[in-house]
Every structure is written in C-alpha cells, then in structure tokens.
Scaffold this active site. Structure first.
Site, short mmCIF file in Angstrom:
data_model
loop_
_atom_site.label_atom_id
_atom_site.label_comp_id
_atom_site.label_asym_id
_atom_site.label_seq_id
_atom_site.Cartn_x
_atom_site.Cartn_y
_atom_site.Cartn_z
N GLU A 98 0.55 -1.90 10.76
CA GLU A 98 0.20 -0.63 10.35
C GLU A 98 -1.17 -1.00 9.74
O GLU A 98 -1.44 -1.20 8.51
CB GLU A 98 0.98 0.06 9.16
CG GLU A 98 2.30 0.39 10.08
CD GLU A 98 2.97 1.48 9.03
OE1 GLU A 98 3.13 2.70 9.73
OE2 GLU A 98 3.15 1.45 7.88
N LYS A 125 8.07 9.19 3.27
CA LYS A 125 7.15 8.98 2.19
C LYS A 125 7.92 9.98 1.15
O LYS A 125 8.97 10.17 0.81
CB LYS A 125 5.74 9.29 2.29
CG LYS A 125 5.40 8.19 3.31
CD LYS A 125 4.00 8.30 3.63
CE LYS A 125 3.65 7.40 4.84
NZ LYS A 125 2.13 7.17 4.98
N ASN A 131 8.70 8.00 8.83
CA ASN A 131 8.72 7.49 7.31
C ASN A 131 8.18 8.73 6.34
O ASN A 131 7.01 9.26 6.56
CB ASN A 131 7.72 6.59 7.08
CG ASN A 131 7.17 6.18 5.77
OD1 ASN A 131 8.32 6.35 4.78
ND2 ASN A 131 6.44 5.40 5.53
N GLU A 138 1.53 1.15 1.18
CA GLU A 138 1.34 1.92 0.05
C GLU A 138 2.22 1.24 -0.96
O GLU A 138 1.86 1.30 -2.31
CB GLU A 138 1.82 3.25 0.36
CG GLU A 138 0.89 4.33 0.87
CD GLU A 138 1.79 5.18 1.71
OE1 GLU A 138 2.54 5.77 1.80
OE2 GLU A 138 0.97 5.72 2.76
N SER A 169 -1.46 7.22 11.75
CA SER A 169 -1.86 8.42 12.48
C SER A 169 -1.40 8.52 14.08
O SER A 169 -2.26 9.10 14.87
CB SER A 169 -3.56 8.19 12.41
OG SER A 169 -3.98 8.47 11.12
N HIS A 214 5.43 -1.84 3.04
CA HIS A 214 4.48 -0.80 3.36
C HIS A 214 3.39 -0.78 2.64
O HIS A 214 3.38 -1.21 1.60
CB HIS A 214 5.10 0.80 3.16
CG HIS A 214 4.24 1.77 4.08
ND1 HIS A 214 3.26 2.31 3.13
CD2 HIS A 214 4.60 2.30 5.05
CE1 HIS A 214 2.83 3.04 4.12
NE2 HIS A 214 3.28 3.34 5.08
N GLY A 220 -2.56 7.81 7.43
CA GLY A 220 -2.88 8.97 6.76
C GLY A 220 -4.25 9.41 6.81
O GLY A 220 -4.71 10.18 6.24
P1 PGA Z 1 0.86 8.20 9.08
O1 PGA Z 1 1.49 7.14 8.01
O2 PGA Z 1 1.39 8.51 10.22
O3 PGA Z 1 0.74 9.55 8.14
O4 PGA Z 1 -0.64 7.56 9.08
C1 PGA Z 1 2.21 6.19 8.78
C2 PGA Z 1 2.90 5.12 7.77
O5 PGA Z 1 2.33 5.17 6.77
O6 PGA Z 1 3.79 4.83 8.28
#
Ligand code: PGA
Length: 250
Positions: free
Chosen positions: A168, A13, A11, A98, A214, A96, A174
C-alpha cells in the site's frame, strides 16, 4: 506457477456504527453469494461481533484492523488477539500506514504483533509501502525491503504461511491517485523476490500479495490482471456496498 486465490478485502477504518455495519453485511451477502474470490471485511471493533454474526453461514469473513502485541494485561485502550477471536475475527490487519503515521508503530512493534497473531493462530495481513517523498527520492525498493526485513525477519517458513502481504503506497491511500498497474506489479514482484531469497521459492510463489491505495470499481481490473497482484485491500470504496460488490464480482 501456483494458482493463488483472489482476495478482496475491505478496510472500513473509523467508519460505520453497529447498525450501519450490520445492514452492509446483510445487503452484501446475497450479492456476492456466488463469488469465487475470498471476501474479507474489517469493520471497527465495536461492530466486529455483530458483523461476524450476520456473516456466519455466508462466504464473507470478518476481521480486525489492529491489535495489541501483548497477550493480556494492564494496557488501557488496547485489544488482544483472544478478544478479537472471541468477537468472531478471522484475521487482523497489521502495520497499516495510518497506524505507522498517526500512532507511531515501528517495524519492531509490527513484528511483535505479527508474532502474537501467529501464536494466537489469527491470520494477519501485513501492510507495507513507501511515502511519496521516498518514491520521489528513488528509495521505494529500499524502504520496502527495510519494512519487510523489520516486520518479517526471523519468522520461520511455517510462521509465514498464515501471513498475507499488502503493498500500500502511502501516496495512493485515500488520495484517489492509485499506483499504476505497472508500478504496483513491479513492487509486488520485489516482495515475492524478497520472500524467495530469504525463505523459499515455493512460499514466495504461494503467498498472497494484495494491492491497496485508491482501488475502485473503475481501476480494480487493471490491477488484478497483473501476475503478482492477488487481490485488493480497499478503504474508501469498500464503504459503499454496491461498489464493493462490484469489485468482488468484477
Ligand atoms: P483507500 O485506502 O482505498 O481509501 O485508498 C486503502 C487502505 O488504507 O487500505
């Protein structure tokens, strides 16, 4: 038990220009040509069609990070499932954290988006997961069930066939602080049990559940060896082509 295929999804982003995205896919393709996992990449909208073009005739599938719940209409700034498919998207990520946190998406909205994706025959990856505060309060399972109920409730067995779930935990996204394999496995097991209870065992056994938060080359194996973890949804570490290829080929 059914053998579920491993899925490694990136992903991106809000990262990468059209050119950067194209170079990434061009570089990745030969590195992962013999991979046995399903490989998914969700670039930003602007790079969708070029990525789909570069990925055609490879084993990499391109998808989107979000979409509108409406078919079409006066919705400035939105994008429809039909437009995504037209640009070459093979799947869409929905709900997601976010999107939930920064753009106010509720389970109800995500449910509508899932319905739209199903109608338009665009496979969806539904994201669920608790915040740090919810985990500290011991509410993780409760939150997970509420999200699953709100997003998936009312869907038929048939409708659920084209949905992948991604667990998640918000505190792991992140942050560099991945869930331990034990925590992730326990939550994935809960998700499968929820599907079995509300739909059926066979569907629960066959549905793919990805872990996200992560994931990186150094921890992916310990997560993927868990019996209920079928793949990974990767943010940060998917932006680097060598790291991503390493995780696909691990
Ligand atoms: P990350 O993000 O691997 O940077 O933690 C995962 C995601 O948001 O799908």
């Amino acid at each position: 038990m059914m053998e579920r295929q491993t899925i490694i999804a990136g992903n991106w982003k809000m990262y990468k220009t059209i050119e950067e995205a194209a170079v990434f896919i061009e570089t990745l393709a030969p590195l992962v040509a013999n991979a046995t996992s399903t490989i998914l990449i969700a670039p930003p909208y602007t790079a969708l069609s070029v990525c789909a073009e570069v990925a055609s005739n490879t084993n990499i599938l391109i998808g989107a990070q979000n979409m509108s719940d409406s078919e079409e209409g006066a919705f400035t700034g939105e994008i429809s499932a039909r437009m995504l498919k037209d640009a070459g998207a093979n799947f869409v990520i929905l709900g997601h954290s976010e999107r939930r946190t920064h753009f106010g998406e509720t389970d109800e909205v995500i449910h509508k988006k899932l319905k739209r994706a199903i109608v338009e025959e665009l496979p969806a990856i539904l994201c669920v997961g608790e915040t740090e505060n919810q985990r500290e309060k011991g509410d993780s399972e409760k939150v997970l069930k509420k999200q699953l109920e709100g997003c998936l409730g009312g869907l038929t067995l048939d409708e659920l066939q084209n949905i992948i779930i991604a667990y998640e935990p918000v505190w792991a996204i992140g942050t560099g602080k991945s869930a331990t394999p034990e925590i992730a496995q326990a939550m994935h097991k809960e998700i499968r049990a929820f599907i079995a209870k509300n739909w059926d065992e066979q569907l629960a056994d066959g549905i793919s559940i990805l872990y996200g938060g992560s994931v990186k080359p150094s921890n992916i194996e310990s997560l993927l060896i868990q019996s209920d973890i079928d793949g990974a949804l990767i943010g940060g570490a998917s932006l680097d082509v060598e790291a991503f290829a390493k995780m696909v080929l691990r």
